[in-house]
Design a protein around this motif. Sequence first.
Motif, mmCIF file in Angstrom:
data_model
loop_
_atom_site.group_PDB
_atom_site.id
_atom_site.type_symbol
_atom_site.label_atom_id
_atom_site.label_comp_id
_atom_site.label_asym_id
_atom_site.label_seq_id
_atom_site.Cartn_x
_atom_site.Cartn_y
_atom_site.Cartn_z
ATOM 1 N N LEU A 235 36.276 33.352 31.824
ATOM 2 C CA LEU A 235 35.831 34.525 31.063
ATOM 3 C C LEU A 235 36.371 35.812 31.676
ATOM 4 O O LEU A 235 36.772 36.729 30.959
ATOM 5 N N LEU A 236 36.391 35.888 33.006
ATOM 6 C CA LEU A 236 36.971 37.066 33.661
ATOM 7 C C LEU A 236 38.455 37.176 33.334
ATOM 8 O O LEU A 236 38.976 38.273 33.108
ATOM 9 N N GLY A 237 39.146 36.040 33.297
ATOM 10 C CA GLY A 237 40.556 36.051 32.932
ATOM 11 C C GLY A 237 40.771 36.470 31.493
ATOM 12 O O GLY A 237 41.712 37.222 31.183
ATOM 13 N N LEU A 238 39.909 36.027 30.578
ATOM 14 C CA LEU A 238 40.020 36.421 29.169
ATOM 15 C C LEU A 238 39.767 37.916 28.997
ATOM 16 O O LEU A 238 40.415 38.571 28.166
ATOM 17 N N ASP A 239 38.848 38.450 29.782
ATOM 18 C CA ASP A 239 38.590 39.882 29.706
ATOM 19 C C ASP A 239 39.827 40.670 30.123
ATOM 20 O O ASP A 239 40.202 41.665 29.488
ATOM 21 N N GLU A 240 40.467 40.222 31.180
ATOM 22 C CA GLU A 240 41.694 40.886 31.631
ATOM 23 C C GLU A 240 42.798 40.770 30.579
ATOM 24 O O GLU A 240 43.524 41.733 30.315
ATOM 25 N N ARG A 241 42.900 39.595 29.956
ATOM 26 C CA ARG A 241 43.918 39.409 28.917
ATOM 27 C C ARG A 241 43.625 40.278 27.703
ATOM 28 O O ARG A 241 44.547 40.871 27.112
ATOM 29 N N ALA A 242 42.362 40.400 27.313
ATOM 30 C CA ALA A 242 42.000 41.209 26.151
ATOM 31 C C ALA A 242 42.275 42.688 26.386
ATOM 32 O O ALA A 242 42.510 43.436 25.426
#
Length: 250
Positions: free
Chosen positions: A73-80
């Motif tokens: 989820l932290l990685g998805l936030d960075e990607r978003a």
Amino acid sequence: MSVVPESLPVAAVPARRALYWCLDGLRLWWRAPFRLFVLCALQLLVETILQLIPWIGVALSKLVVPVLLMGILLGLDERARGGHLRWSCLLDGMCRRELWPVLALAAMWGLGVFAVQQAVAWLVYGWPAVDAVLLGHAMAHRELMTLTFMRVLLLPGVLVSILLLLAPCLLLFDGQSPWRSITGSVRMVLRHASPFGVLLLIDLALFLLMLSTGWTMLVMLPFVVPWSMASTYVVWRDLRSVVPTPVVAD
């Protein structure tokens, strides 16, 4: 990290918003399709390996896997926010400065869902269900190793998972405590019962399809998990009205 005050009013959303969440989850996944697929596959692999440990493996997996999911989820936030979905994000939940809140939420989230699943299986099948699943003695109870048993074991967890869907995001991105993340997620789901009810029906349909045969489970699970993770992030961002801020390149 985006922090939104807990007192921020959140307008009620219609049932059709659940379809937006599902489609936008697919769009977010498509921004890093292979990497998100592999990260979720690695998480499933870790879960499988941990569950091979006698006596404590299953319970341990329910503690470790939520921490890995929080890293994704932290990685998805960075990607978003315009960054990259890093391979190392899988371990970001373990590398946070304050690890204890992450572990506490992982215990309440992962073990809570599993406890409901195990309790229902015990009510239906008795002690053999506990011995086969929790204690890892599946080979001693081969009569339980059926798709019907898997449905009884897994489907009750879908409802609990929906209620706790936003808990990791409330901890990671809103900075709430583990307990307030749990209660806040339940409140938000009940406040927006219509779209979450639709989301629950979609999840149940996917699980029933996935558990229709052994092959469908093996084929669908690696695809359902990435979509579910991306959709979880989308739901939190939508309900909190958080507009991702761009990542500043080094």
